[in-house]
Design a protein around this motif. Structure first.
Motif, mmCIF file in Angstrom:
data_model
loop_
_atom_site.group_PDB
_atom_site.id
_atom_site.type_symbol
_atom_site.label_atom_id
_atom_site.label_comp_id
_atom_site.label_asym_id
_atom_site.label_seq_id
_atom_site.Cartn_x
_atom_site.Cartn_y
_atom_site.Cartn_z
ATOM 1 N N PHE A 128 0.846 -1.193 0.000
ATOM 2 C CA PHE A 128 0.000 0.000 0.000
ATOM 3 C C PHE A 128 0.880 1.240 0.000
ATOM 4 O O PHE A 128 1.859 1.312 0.749
ATOM 5 C CB PHE A 128 -0.874 0.020 1.263
ATOM 6 N N GLY A 129 0.499 2.228 -0.803
ATOM 7 C CA GLY A 129 1.286 3.459 -0.799
ATOM 8 C C GLY A 129 0.518 4.611 -1.408
ATOM 9 O O GLY A 129 -0.476 4.424 -2.112
ATOM 10 N N GLN A 130 0.968 5.808 -1.067
ATOM 11 C CA GLN A 130 0.387 7.042 -1.635
ATOM 12 C C GLN A 130 1.535 7.832 -2.267
ATOM 13 O O GLN A 130 2.033 8.794 -1.695
ATOM 14 C CB GLN A 130 -0.288 7.863 -0.513
ATOM 15 N N PRO A 131 1.952 7.415 -3.474
ATOM 16 C CA PRO A 131 3.130 8.048 -4.086
ATOM 17 C C PRO A 131 2.831 9.303 -4.899
ATOM 18 O O PRO A 131 3.682 9.751 -5.675
ATOM 19 C CB PRO A 131 3.660 6.927 -4.989
ATOM 20 N N GLU A 132 1.644 9.894 -4.714
ATOM 21 C CA GLU A 132 1.252 11.036 -5.548
ATOM 22 C C GLU A 132 2.285 12.158 -5.544
ATOM 23 O O GLU A 132 2.528 12.808 -6.564
ATOM 24 C CB GLU A 132 -0.096 11.614 -5.079
ATOM 25 N N ILE A 133 2.900 12.402 -4.377
ATOM 26 C CA ILE A 133 3.841 13.534 -4.274
ATOM 27 C C ILE A 133 4.958 13.389 -5.318
ATOM 28 O O ILE A 133 5.454 14.383 -5.854
ATOM 29 C CB ILE A 133 4.389 13.657 -2.825
ATOM 30 N N LYS A 134 5.292 12.132 -5.633
ATOM 31 C CA LYS A 134 6.386 11.899 -6.605
ATOM 32 C C LYS A 134 5.961 12.217 -8.039
ATOM 33 O O LYS A 134 6.807 12.419 -8.898
ATOM 34 C CB LYS A 134 6.857 10.441 -6.515
ATOM 35 N N VAL A 135 4.643 12.240 -8.291
ATOM 36 C CA VAL A 135 4.220 12.676 -9.628
ATOM 37 C C VAL A 135 3.686 14.111 -9.563
ATOM 38 O O VAL A 135 3.024 14.601 -10.481
ATOM 39 C CB VAL A 135 3.201 11.719 -10.298
ATOM 40 N N GLY A 136 3.997 14.799 -8.451
ATOM 41 C CA GLY A 136 3.797 16.246 -8.396
ATOM 42 C C GLY A 136 2.412 16.724 -8.019
ATOM 43 O O GLY A 136 2.074 17.890 -8.249
ATOM 44 N N VAL A 137 1.608 15.856 -7.430
ATOM 45 C CA VAL A 137 0.266 16.280 -6.999
ATOM 46 C C VAL A 137 -0.022 15.719 -5.601
ATOM 47 O O VAL A 137 0.654 14.806 -5.130
ATOM 48 C CB VAL A 137 -0.848 15.800 -7.971
ATOM 49 N N THR A 138 -1.055 16.290 -4.968
ATOM 50 C CA THR A 138 -1.533 15.681 -3.723
ATOM 51 C C THR A 138 -2.504 14.563 -4.088
ATOM 52 O O THR A 138 -3.024 14.536 -5.202
ATOM 53 C CB THR A 138 -2.311 16.698 -2.854
ATOM 54 N N PRO A 139 -2.799 13.684 -3.153
ATOM 55 C CA PRO A 139 -3.903 12.745 -3.386
ATOM 56 C C PRO A 139 -5.185 13.537 -3.618
ATOM 57 O O PRO A 139 -5.321 14.653 -3.103
ATOM 58 C CB PRO A 139 -3.982 11.955 -2.079
ATOM 59 N N GLY A 140 -6.109 12.959 -4.384
ATOM 60 C CA GLY A 140 -7.317 13.726 -4.710
ATOM 61 C C GLY A 140 -8.610 12.967 -4.483
ATOM 62 O O GLY A 140 -9.686 13.472 -4.775
ATOM 63 N N ALA A 141 -8.503 11.743 -3.952
ATOM 64 C CA ALA A 141 -9.725 10.949 -3.728
ATOM 65 C C ALA A 141 -9.801 10.493 -2.273
ATOM 66 O O ALA A 141 -10.255 9.398 -1.976
ATOM 67 C CB ALA A 141 -9.779 9.756 -4.679
ATOM 68 N N GLY A 142 -9.294 11.369 -1.383
ATOM 69 C CA GLY A 142 -9.474 11.093 0.047
ATOM 70 C C GLY A 142 -8.246 10.568 0.764
ATOM 71 O O GLY A 142 -8.313 10.273 1.957
#
Ligand code: HXC
Length: 258
Positions: A128-142
């Motif tokens: 499980f991971g939330q790697p959004e920061i690495k593609v330059g955005v915040t998470p957007g679905a909670g």
């Protein structure tokens, strides 16, 4: 039901929806999210179904929102087009229990979608991971909201800020998943759990789901009041009559989709 990006099966009163874009590790695109909403609403309305399983492949539940599609978006596309809001949250409107059965990568939007399920059963291969920061955005679905509510602020910040993935054992320890099973037993176990749920009175299962979800939206006092309304309203229903008679008659209850 025939879909381009989903595979659908039923096992008795259990429906299985499988995300199916194997070449892209089930990256979640518009078509898949539209189809997912359609399938979920159809099963929610089908009186032959008592529980829904959402799953992916052995390699990935979903490796996130589709980066190839998102890369060309600008603000007009996202805000103007209501990206995410337009089709990602249908699952939250489903009244029947939805179990997420996850294996392999559960990343970014995939982790956020998984957290919208009622509970998760994980293969021991799940990451499980939330790697959004690495593609330059915040998470957007909670991700910044459901993850800290589920695993606590410190672990959530760690995952969100560093992109560190946690394995199934850590996910179970932190309460992100309810059970971990051997990868080759994931669907067998998930279907067994869903079959148990679908043998319960559906109206009560839906009330429990609604009340638990309410706990995250309101105060304790209001939440307990909310629960009490359902408890009182349950008396006199076929489910209550059958459940309590069966206990007193020392036999198994038979709810048959009540
Ligand atoms: C589009 C993706 C994808 C994604 C994988 N693929 N993840 N395509 N969007 N999120 C594609 C790859 O481009 C590749 O296609 C194929 O799937 C296999 O992936 P590989 O990278 O070759 O596999 P592997 O080396 O095993 O690495 C697996 C991986 C890596 C670690 C999961 O794919 C990865 O880091 N993916 C991105 C994870 C991510 O950043 N997720 C968050 C996205 S942002 P080709 O054609 O090259 O074979 C997000 C925002 C959510 O989710 C906010 C709103 C909901």
């Amino acid at each position: 039901m025939q879909y381009a990006d989903l595979i659908i099966e039923t096992h008795g009163r259990v429906a299985v929806i499988r995300l199916n874009r194997p070449k892209a590790l089930n990256a979640l695109n518009d078509n898949m999210m539209n189809e997912l909403g359609d399938a979920l609403y159809k099963f929610d309305a089908d009186s032959n179904i008592g529980c829904i399983i959402l799953t992916g492949s052995e390699k990935a539940f979903a490796a996130g929102a589709d980066i190839a599609a998102m890369a060309k978006y600008d603000y007009t596309d996202t805000y103007g087009g209501n990206y995410i809001g337009r089709n990602w949250e249908h699952i939250l409107n489903v009244r029947k229990p939805v179990i997420g059965a996850v294996a392999g990568y559960v990343l970014g939007g995939g982790c956020e979608l998984a957290m919208m399920c009622d509970f998760l059963i994980a293969a021991d291969s799940a990451k499980f991971g939330q790697p959004e920061i690495k593609v330059g955005v915040t998470p957007g679905a909670g991700g910044t909201q459901r993850l800290p509510r589920t695993i606590g602020k410190s672990k959530a910040m760690d995952m969100l800020l560093t992109t560190r993935m946690i394995d199934a054992a850590e996910a179970e320890r932190t309460g992100l998943v309810s059970r971990v099973v051997a990868a080759d037993k994931l669907m067998e176990e998930a279907i067994a759990v869903a079959t148990t749920i679908s043998a319960m009175p559906l109206s009560v299962a839906m009330q429990i789901k609604d009340s638990v979800n309410r706990a995250f939206e309101t105060t304790l006092t209001e939440g307990v009041r909310y629960e009490r309304r359902y408890f009182h309203a349950g008396f006199g229903t076929p489910a209550q009559k059958e459940g309590m008679s069966a206990f007193l008659e020392k036999r198994a209850p038979k709810f048959d989709g009540l």
